[in-house]
Design a protein around this motif. Structure first.
Motif, mmCIF file in Angstrom:
data_model
loop_
_atom_site.group_PDB
_atom_site.id
_atom_site.type_symbol
_atom_site.label_atom_id
_atom_site.label_comp_id
_atom_site.label_asym_id
_atom_site.label_seq_id
_atom_site.Cartn_x
_atom_site.Cartn_y
_atom_site.Cartn_z
ATOM 1 N N HIS A 136 6.477 2.333 -7.051
ATOM 2 C CA HIS A 136 6.926 3.232 -5.993
ATOM 3 C C HIS A 136 5.701 3.637 -5.207
ATOM 4 O O HIS A 136 4.783 4.249 -5.753
ATOM 5 C CB HIS A 136 7.637 4.442 -6.586
ATOM 6 C CG HIS A 136 8.852 4.059 -7.373
ATOM 7 N ND1 HIS A 136 10.020 3.649 -6.780
ATOM 8 C CD2 HIS A 136 9.070 3.994 -8.703
ATOM 9 C CE1 HIS A 136 10.907 3.357 -7.703
ATOM 10 N NE2 HIS A 136 10.345 3.553 -8.892
ATOM 11 N N TYR A 137 5.677 3.281 -3.948
ATOM 12 C CA TYR A 137 4.497 3.516 -3.127
ATOM 13 C C TYR A 137 4.684 4.724 -2.227
ATOM 14 O O TYR A 137 5.715 4.877 -1.581
ATOM 15 C CB TYR A 137 4.174 2.286 -2.279
ATOM 16 C CG TYR A 137 3.731 1.126 -3.129
ATOM 17 C CD1 TYR A 137 2.457 1.106 -3.683
ATOM 18 C CD2 TYR A 137 4.582 0.074 -3.417
ATOM 19 C CE1 TYR A 137 2.049 0.068 -4.498
ATOM 20 C CE2 TYR A 137 4.183 -0.969 -4.222
ATOM 21 C CZ TYR A 137 2.919 -0.970 -4.762
ATOM 22 O OH TYR A 137 2.523 -1.990 -5.570
ATOM 23 N N TYR A 138 3.664 5.555 -2.195
ATOM 24 C CA TYR A 138 3.617 6.670 -1.252
ATOM 25 C C TYR A 138 3.449 6.111 0.162
ATOM 26 O O TYR A 138 4.056 6.598 1.107
ATOM 27 C CB TYR A 138 2.455 7.591 -1.621
ATOM 28 C CG TYR A 138 2.222 8.703 -0.635
ATOM 29 C CD1 TYR A 138 3.070 9.804 -0.614
ATOM 30 C CD2 TYR A 138 1.157 8.655 0.249
ATOM 31 C CE1 TYR A 138 2.863 10.829 0.285
ATOM 32 C CE2 TYR A 138 0.955 9.680 1.153
ATOM 33 C CZ TYR A 138 1.802 10.767 1.173
ATOM 34 O OH TYR A 138 1.599 11.774 2.073
ATOM 35 N N ALA A 139 2.627 5.058 0.283
ATOM 36 C CA ALA A 139 2.386 4.442 1.590
ATOM 37 C C ALA A 139 2.071 2.968 1.422
ATOM 38 O O ALA A 139 1.516 2.549 0.406
ATOM 39 C CB ALA A 139 1.230 5.137 2.308
ATOM 40 N N VAL A 140 2.439 2.198 2.437
ATOM 41 C CA VAL A 140 2.071 0.797 2.537
ATOM 42 C C VAL A 140 1.304 0.654 3.842
ATOM 43 O O VAL A 140 1.802 1.029 4.909
ATOM 44 C CB VAL A 140 3.307 -0.136 2.546
ATOM 45 C CG1 VAL A 140 2.890 -1.573 2.832
ATOM 46 C CG2 VAL A 140 4.053 -0.046 1.225
ATOM 47 N N PHE A 144 12.453 -3.584 2.695
ATOM 48 C CA PHE A 144 11.679 -2.661 1.870
ATOM 49 C C PHE A 144 11.928 -1.217 2.305
ATOM 50 O O PHE A 144 12.152 -0.345 1.470
ATOM 51 C CB PHE A 144 10.188 -2.999 1.959
ATOM 52 C CG PHE A 144 9.318 -2.024 1.220
ATOM 53 C CD1 PHE A 144 9.198 -2.098 -0.161
ATOM 54 C CD2 PHE A 144 8.638 -1.030 1.898
ATOM 55 C CE1 PHE A 144 8.403 -1.183 -0.852
ATOM 56 C CE2 PHE A 144 7.845 -0.121 1.218
ATOM 57 C CZ PHE A 144 7.731 -0.206 -0.160
ATOM 58 N N ILE A 145 11.914 -0.974 3.609
ATOM 59 C CA ILE A 145 12.123 0.379 4.134
ATOM 60 C C ILE A 145 13.525 0.879 3.779
ATOM 61 O O ILE A 145 13.705 2.044 3.428
ATOM 62 C CB ILE A 145 11.883 0.411 5.660
ATOM 63 C CG1 ILE A 145 10.393 0.187 5.954
ATOM 64 C CG2 ILE A 145 12.365 1.714 6.270
ATOM 65 C CD1 ILE A 145 10.089 -0.095 7.405
ATOM 66 N N GLU A 146 14.489 -0.010 3.868
ATOM 67 C CA GLU A 146 15.864 0.368 3.526
ATOM 68 C C GLU A 146 15.967 0.815 2.067
ATOM 69 O O GLU A 146 16.651 1.789 1.751
ATOM 70 C CB GLU A 146 16.792 -0.811 3.777
ATOM 71 C CG GLU A 146 18.258 -0.484 3.601
ATOM 72 C CD GLU A 146 19.140 -1.659 3.946
ATOM 73 O OE1 GLU A 146 19.968 -2.032 3.090
ATOM 74 O OE2 GLU A 146 18.995 -2.219 5.054
ATOM 75 N N PRO A 156 13.148 4.545 1.542
ATOM 76 C CA PRO A 156 13.104 5.295 2.811
ATOM 77 C C PRO A 156 12.015 6.366 2.885
ATOM 78 O O PRO A 156 11.659 6.802 3.970
ATOM 79 C CB PRO A 156 14.495 5.914 2.904
ATOM 80 C CG PRO A 156 14.977 5.978 1.489
ATOM 81 C CD PRO A 156 14.374 4.792 0.801
ATOM 82 N N TYR A 157 11.465 6.778 1.746
ATOM 83 C CA TYR A 157 10.449 7.833 1.763
ATOM 84 C C TYR A 157 9.022 7.296 1.753
ATOM 85 O O TYR A 157 8.069 8.063 1.851
ATOM 86 C CB TYR A 157 10.674 8.799 0.596
ATOM 87 C CG TYR A 157 12.029 9.454 0.687
ATOM 88 C CD1 TYR A 157 12.308 10.387 1.677
ATOM 89 C CD2 TYR A 157 13.046 9.104 -0.191
ATOM 90 C CE1 TYR A 157 13.561 10.967 1.796
ATOM 91 C CE2 TYR A 157 14.301 9.676 -0.091
ATOM 92 C CZ TYR A 157 14.557 10.604 0.904
ATOM 93 O OH TYR A 157 15.796 11.172 1.020
ATOM 94 N N THR A 158 8.871 5.998 1.626
ATOM 95 C CA THR A 158 7.541 5.397 1.672
ATOM 96 C C THR A 158 7.053 5.382 3.112
ATOM 97 O O THR A 158 7.768 4.974 4.016
ATOM 98 C CB THR A 158 7.577 3.958 1.119
ATOM 99 O OG1 THR A 158 7.994 4.003 -0.242
ATOM 100 C CG2 THR A 158 6.212 3.296 1.216
#
Length: 105
Positions: free
Chosen positions: A50-54, A74-76, A79-81
């Protein structure tokens, strides 16, 4: 402590390693690097990651339509990344500042 996982995807592994060092100086960030599509797909499709940011370079994102489609999926699912598209000129400027010693990793 809540550790924030950050995935950095760029083909210039040497420069990205320097950026990773900046994040690693803080205890609340953990960074991972991928330099090709297979690594990116493996890391982002794994259920436990689970990534905070990419952070992905615009060159990679727009070089192939499949990257954009994969990122949309991935965004779908995540949604919180935060998705950060790194503009190549910004990476180049940071690299120059690192080389000149004006900032340190």
């Amino acid at each position: 402590m809540n550790v924030k996982n950050i995935l950095i995807y760029d083909k210039d592994a040497d420069f990205v390693q320097k950026i990773m060092m900046i994040f690693s100086a803080k205890d609340d960030y953990r960074t991972e690097l991928c330099t090709n599509a297979a690594e990116f797909a493996k890391l982002t499709s794994a259920g436990g990651n689970h990534y905070y940011a990419v952070i992905i370079s615009e060159e990679i994102l727009f070089s192939n339509a499949s990257y954009s489609k994969f990122l949309d999926n991935f965004i779908e699912k995540n949604p919180y990344t935060k998705i950060i598209v790194a503009v190549e000129t910004v990476f180049e400027e940071l690299n120059n500042l690192l080389k000149e010693g004006k900032i340190t990793a």
